[in-house]
Design an enzyme around this catalytic site. Sequence first.
Site, PDB file in Angstrom:
ATOM      1  N   HIS A   1       0.847  -1.191   0.000  1.00  0.00           N
ATOM      2  CA  HIS A   1       0.000   0.000   0.000  1.00  0.00           C
ATOM      3  C   HIS A   1       0.881   1.239   0.000  1.00  0.00           C
ATOM      4  O   HIS A   1       2.102   1.154   0.161  1.00  0.00           O
ATOM      5  CB  HIS A   1      -0.951   0.005   1.201  1.00  0.00           C
TER       6      HIS A   1
ATOM      7  N   HIS B   1       1.482   3.799   1.951  1.00  0.00           N
ATOM      8  CA  HIS B   1       1.912   4.494   3.155  1.00  0.00           C
ATOM      9  C   HIS B   1       3.434   4.580   3.129  1.00  0.00           C
ATOM     10  O   HIS B   1       4.110   3.659   2.665  1.00  0.00           O
ATOM     11  CB  HIS B   1       1.423   3.781   4.418  1.00  0.00           C
TER      12      HIS B   1
ATOM     13  N   ASP C   1       5.968   4.226   5.085  1.00  0.00           N
ATOM     14  CA  ASP C   1       6.896   3.234   5.633  1.00  0.00           C
ATOM     15  C   ASP C   1       6.957   1.951   4.805  1.00  0.00           C
ATOM     16  O   ASP C   1       7.720   1.039   5.126  1.00  0.00           O
ATOM     17  CB  ASP C   1       6.572   2.912   7.098  1.00  0.00           C
ATOM     18  N   HIS C   2       6.201   1.908   3.713  1.00  0.00           N
ATOM     19  CA  HIS C   2       6.229   0.725   2.853  1.00  0.00           C
ATOM     20  C   HIS C   2       6.699   1.039   1.436  1.00  0.00           C
ATOM     21  O   HIS C   2       6.833   0.123   0.623  1.00  0.00           O
ATOM     22  CB  HIS C   2       4.843   0.085   2.799  1.00  0.00           C
TER      23      HIS C   2
ATOM     24  N   ASP D   1      -0.386  -4.208   5.938  1.00  0.00           N
ATOM     25  CA  ASP D   1      -0.986  -3.871   7.214  1.00  0.00           C
ATOM     26  C   ASP D   1      -2.477  -4.235   7.129  1.00  0.00           C
ATOM     27  O   ASP D   1      -3.110  -3.969   6.114  1.00  0.00           O
ATOM     28  CB  ASP D   1      -0.866  -2.391   7.479  1.00  0.00           C
TER      29      ASP D   1
END
Length: 319
Positions: free
Chosen positions: A62, A64, A66-67, A215
């Site tokens: 996804h 976000h 941190d990914h 997540d």
Amino acid sequence: MGFNINIIGTGGTRPLHNRYLSSVLIEYNGDNFLFDCGEGTQMSLRKQKISWQKIKMICITHLHADHITGLLGIVMLMSQSGETRKDPLIIAGPVGIKNYTKNNIDMLKIYTNYEIIYKEIIIDKTEKIIYEDKTKKIEYTRLKHSIECVGYLFIEKDKPGKFNTEKAEELNIPKGPIRKTLQDGKEILINGKIIKPSEILGKSKKGLKVAYITDTGYFKELIQQIKNFNLVIIESTFKNELKKEADKKLHLTAGGAANIVKQAKVLQTGLIHFSERYTLRKDLENLLKEAKLEYPDGEIFLTKDGMRLEANKNNFIIK
């Protein structure tokens, strides 16, 4: 060569001095597949002596930060390693992954000397299989998060059984490509007679199944998607005491993750995506204890940056 899994990072939100952001690399007979690419991923790859030039496909769960914030660095480095990349790079992810990558490449004037193929996933509409060849395939599965998010299922295809040479001679099957046709699971025609692979090959060996899940909040549909998987690497962001926060943010507690794999009858489970608040080893050990309390019969372990798992029959051995 072989079937190996490298844990590139295990954290969530931001990288720590001893823990990079969650990322997993699967090696399969020379093909490398990277799952998520947060800030610092290239540093961890370098530490583990893994060449980004050999990465065939990058699968983003996804959009976000941190990914995904390490993706552009990998894209750039593939053109700066002193060698020209021969194969295209495949980048997969939910809708927006193409615009994010292309716009940043253009804005930052990143030079690329290779082709990039984008596979944008429209959840529940895009064909489930996003990559496939003779030996393996990758599917996506919908997750439950604050934005569109997918998990990835890496599925090794069943391997053909042992070729019965004596039986082949008995049926007058000549050596060469025609025997290979049988080994590939296809029928052949010899002297007007159809010969099926099952007449020549022994019992096939079931392929291994690996899932990368992060997540997500809890939802029942996921259980069926990972039913009887050999290995599931799944987020364990919070301790059980923070279940309300986990539910609100659509993440999993250690106990919640264990409950999912227990219902799915998963053979091995690796916990990943630890909250930045858990910096001490004892904090992580407590996450593991909570997971094992929920699923005492399961084989559950903490993933660790730099960990390597090697396929061995029906499971994976930690090296």
